[in-house]
Write a protein that holds these residues in place. Structure first.
Motif, PDB file in Angstrom:
ATOM      1  N   ALA A   4       0.838  -1.208   0.000  1.00 18.98           N
ATOM      2  CA  ALA A   4       0.000   0.000   0.000  1.00 18.98           C
ATOM      3  C   ALA A   4       0.867   1.249   0.000  1.00 18.98           C
ATOM      4  CB  ALA A   4      -0.915  -0.008   1.211  1.00 18.98           C
ATOM      5  N   LEU A   5       1.977   1.193   0.777  1.00 23.87           N
ATOM      6  CA  LEU A   5       2.897   2.325   0.811  1.00 23.87           C
ATOM      7  C   LEU A   5       3.538   2.516  -0.558  1.00 23.87           C
ATOM      8  CD1 LEU A   5       4.613   4.509   2.186  1.00 23.87           C
ATOM      9  CD2 LEU A   5       6.131   2.699   3.013  1.00 23.87           C
ATOM     10  N   ALA A   6       3.987   1.381  -1.162  1.00 27.27           N
ATOM     11  CA  ALA A   6       4.625   1.456  -2.484  1.00 27.27           C
ATOM     12  C   ALA A   6       3.645   1.995  -3.533  1.00 27.27           C
ATOM     13  CB  ALA A   6       5.139   0.060  -2.882  1.00 27.27           C
ATOM     14  N   SER A   7       2.362   1.609  -3.407  1.00 31.52           N
ATOM     15  CA  SER A   7       1.361   2.069  -4.375  1.00 31.52           C
ATOM     16  C   SER A   7       1.209   3.582  -4.326  1.00 31.52           C
ATOM     17  CB  SER A   7       0.023   1.384  -4.084  1.00 31.52           C
ATOM     18  OG  SER A   7      -0.984   1.878  -4.946  1.00 31.52           O
ATOM     19  N   ASP A   8       1.150   4.143  -3.108  1.00 33.57           N
ATOM     20  CA  ASP A   8       1.009   5.603  -2.974  1.00 33.57           C
ATOM     21  C   ASP A   8       2.255   6.322  -3.476  1.00 33.57           C
ATOM     22  OD1 ASP A   8      -1.530   6.153  -2.208  1.00 33.57           O
ATOM     23  OD2 ASP A   8      -1.100   6.580  -0.094  1.00 33.57           O
ATOM     24  N   LEU A   9       3.470   5.701  -3.239  1.00 29.13           N
ATOM     25  CA  LEU A   9       4.698   6.338  -3.710  1.00 29.13           C
ATOM     26  C   LEU A   9       4.744   6.356  -5.237  1.00 29.13           C
ATOM     27  CD1 LEU A   9       7.278   4.855  -1.141  1.00 29.13           C
ATOM     28  CD2 LEU A   9       6.556   7.265  -1.354  1.00 29.13           C
TER      29      LEU A   9
END
Length: 376
Positions: A45-50
Motif C-alpha cells: 500500500a505504501l509502495a502504491s502511494d509512492l
C-alpha cells in the motif's frame, strides 16, 4: 528517546522545508502514525502511494481531519485536555444556570404583570377606577424589570392607561351634565365627543377591541345613551327654539339623528319613547292636514308607550318633568298635547318619583327643594 518517539509525532516535513510536496508529506505522515490502525496496512500500500506520487496521480492517503487532529493532540496532551474539558463543562453549566435563572425571573415578572392587569380589569368591572389605575401603574413598574419587555404586555398597559384617562374625562363631563343648572347640553356633547359618538365609526367596537371588561363597556353605553337622550330632548324644546320653521325642522332632524344612535345601544326606554313622541309632535306643529294627523297619531301612540314603560333612571323622568314645565305647559301648545302640572303638589310628586329611583339625583333634589320652599 524511545518514550519521546512513542508519545510525540515527528514534525511536519513542510515546516522543515516548504518545497516538499503536500502529497509526499501526507504519505510520510501516514507511515509514521503512532496507531498501527492509522498506518499503511502493508508495504504494498505504501509502495502504491509512492508510485502514484511519482506519476503525479491521486494518492490514497489523506491529511488528518479536524477530529483526528484533536484526538492526536489529546493523546499527546492528556493533562491539558482534561483541563479544557473541565473548563468547557463548567462553562456549559454556568451558561445553562444563567439562562435558566433569567428565564425563571422573566416568567415570574410576566406572571406578576398579568396578575396586575387582571386586577385592573376586575377593578374596572366594578367601576373602581382608582384601584384600576393603581394596578396598571404597578404592572408598568413590574414590566420595567424586563430588559426586553414583551410587546403584547406593553401594548395592553398603554391601552388601559389611555382608556382610563379617557373614561375619567368622560365620567367628569357626564356627572357635571347631570347636575349643571346651565350648560348641561354642552357638557353632554363634549362627553360624547370623547368617544367620538357623533362620528360614523363604530365607537363601541373600539372599546371591545381594547379588551375592556363587558361590564365597563355596558356602563359607558348606558351613560352615552342617557347623554344622547338629553341632547335629543334639548333640540325639540320649543322654548329653546322660538325661531323660523326651517330652524325648527333642522332641530327635529338633529334630535332624530341622536335618537338613531341611541337606538343602536339598547331597546327603547321610557325617555327614548318620550323624546321620539316629542319629535313627532313638533313635526305635527309644523304641518297640517293628513301629514299633521299622521305625526299627531304617532306622537300620542309613543306617549302611551312611554307611560307604560318603567323608567331606567331619574333622568328619564326629568325629560318629562321638563316638558311639563316648559313644553307641554306652553299656552300655545295644542290641546291634545297640553299636560301641565296641576299644582305644586303635582310637581313635588314628580320630583319625589325621581328621587325614589336615584336618591342623589341633582335635578330632583334641586327642584323638590325649590317647589317645597315656594309652596311654603
Amino acid at each position: 528517546l524511545i518514550r519521546h518517539i512513542a508519545e510525540h509525532s515527528p514534525p511536519s516535513l513542510r515546516k522543515v522545508d516548504v518545497r516538499i510536496p503536500v502529497d509526499l508529506e501526507t504519505i510520510t505522515a501516514k507511515a509514521h502514525e503512532k496507531d498501527p490502525a492509522d498506518r499503511y496496512q502493508s508495504a504494498g500500500a505504501l509502495a502504491s502511494d509512492l508510485r502514484a506520487f511519482l506519476k503525479q496521480c491521486e494518492i490514497e492517503a489523506t491529511p488528518p481531519n479536524l477530529r483526528q487532529r484533536v484526538i492526536k493532540w489529546t493523546r499527546r496532551n492528556t493533562g491539558a485536555a482534561w483541563v479544557l474539558a473541565a473548563t468547557a463543562l463548567l462553562a456549559c453549566i454556568g451558561v445553562t444556570w444563567l439562562s435558566t435563572r433569567y428565564a425563571l425571573r422573566h416568567h415570574v415578572i410576566v406572571a406578576a404583570v398579568e396578575s396586575s392587569l387582571l386586577q385592573a380589569a376586575e377593578a374596572i368591572s366594578t367601576s373602581d377606577m382608582a384601584l384600576a389605575q393603581v394596578a396598571v401603574d404597578r404592572a408598568e413598574l413590574q414590566l420595567g424589570g424586563i430588559s426586553k419587555a414583551r410587546h403584547g404586555l406593553r401594548q395592553r398597559i398603554d391601552v388601559l392607561n389611555r382608556e382610563l384617562a379617557k373614561f375619567e374625562d368622560f365620567e367628569d363631563k357626564y356627572q357635571r351634565s347631570r347636575w349643571a343648572r346651565t350648560g348641561a347640553t354642552e357638557l353632554a356633547r363634549e362627553a360624547l365627543e370623547i368617544y367620538a359618538v357623533s362620528d360614523d365609526s363604530d365607537w363601541v367596537l373600539s372599546l371591545r377591541e381594547a379588551n375592556l371588561p363587558r361590564d365597563f363597556i355596558q356602563r359607558v353605553k348606558e351613560n352615552v345613551y342617557e347623554l344622547l337622550l338629553l341632547c335629543a330632548h334639548d333640540s325639540v324644546l320649543w322654548f329653546e327654539h322660538r325661531d323660523t320653521k326651517r330652524n325648527k325642522v333642522d332641530a327635529i332632524a338633529k334630535s332624530r339623528a341622536l335618537l338613531a344612535k341611541a337606538d343602536k345601544l339598547r331597546s327603547p326606554t321610557k325617555g327614548y319613547l318620550w323624546v321620539q313622541a316629542a319629535c313627532e309632535q313638533r313635526m305635527g306643529d309644523l304641518t297640517d292636514g293628513e301629514l299633521r294627523n299622521h305625526h299627531d297619531g304617532e306622537a300620542l301612540r309613543l306617549r302611551r308607550l312611554s307611560e307604560q314603560t318603567p323608567p331606567q333612571n331619574a333622568a328619564e323622568l326629568w325629560y318629562i318633568a321638563r316638558d311639563r314645565s316648559w313644553g307641554c305647559a306652553d299656552e300655545d301648545e295644542r290641546e291634545s298635547f297640553r299636560w301641565p302640572f296641576e299644582d305644586s303638589d303635582d310637581r313635588v310628586a314628580a320630583y319625589h318619583k325621581m328621587l325614589r329611583i336615584e336618591p342623589n339625583y341633582y335635578n330632583g333634589l334641586f327642584f323638590l327643594g325649590y317647589w317645597l320652599n315656594k309652596s311654603e
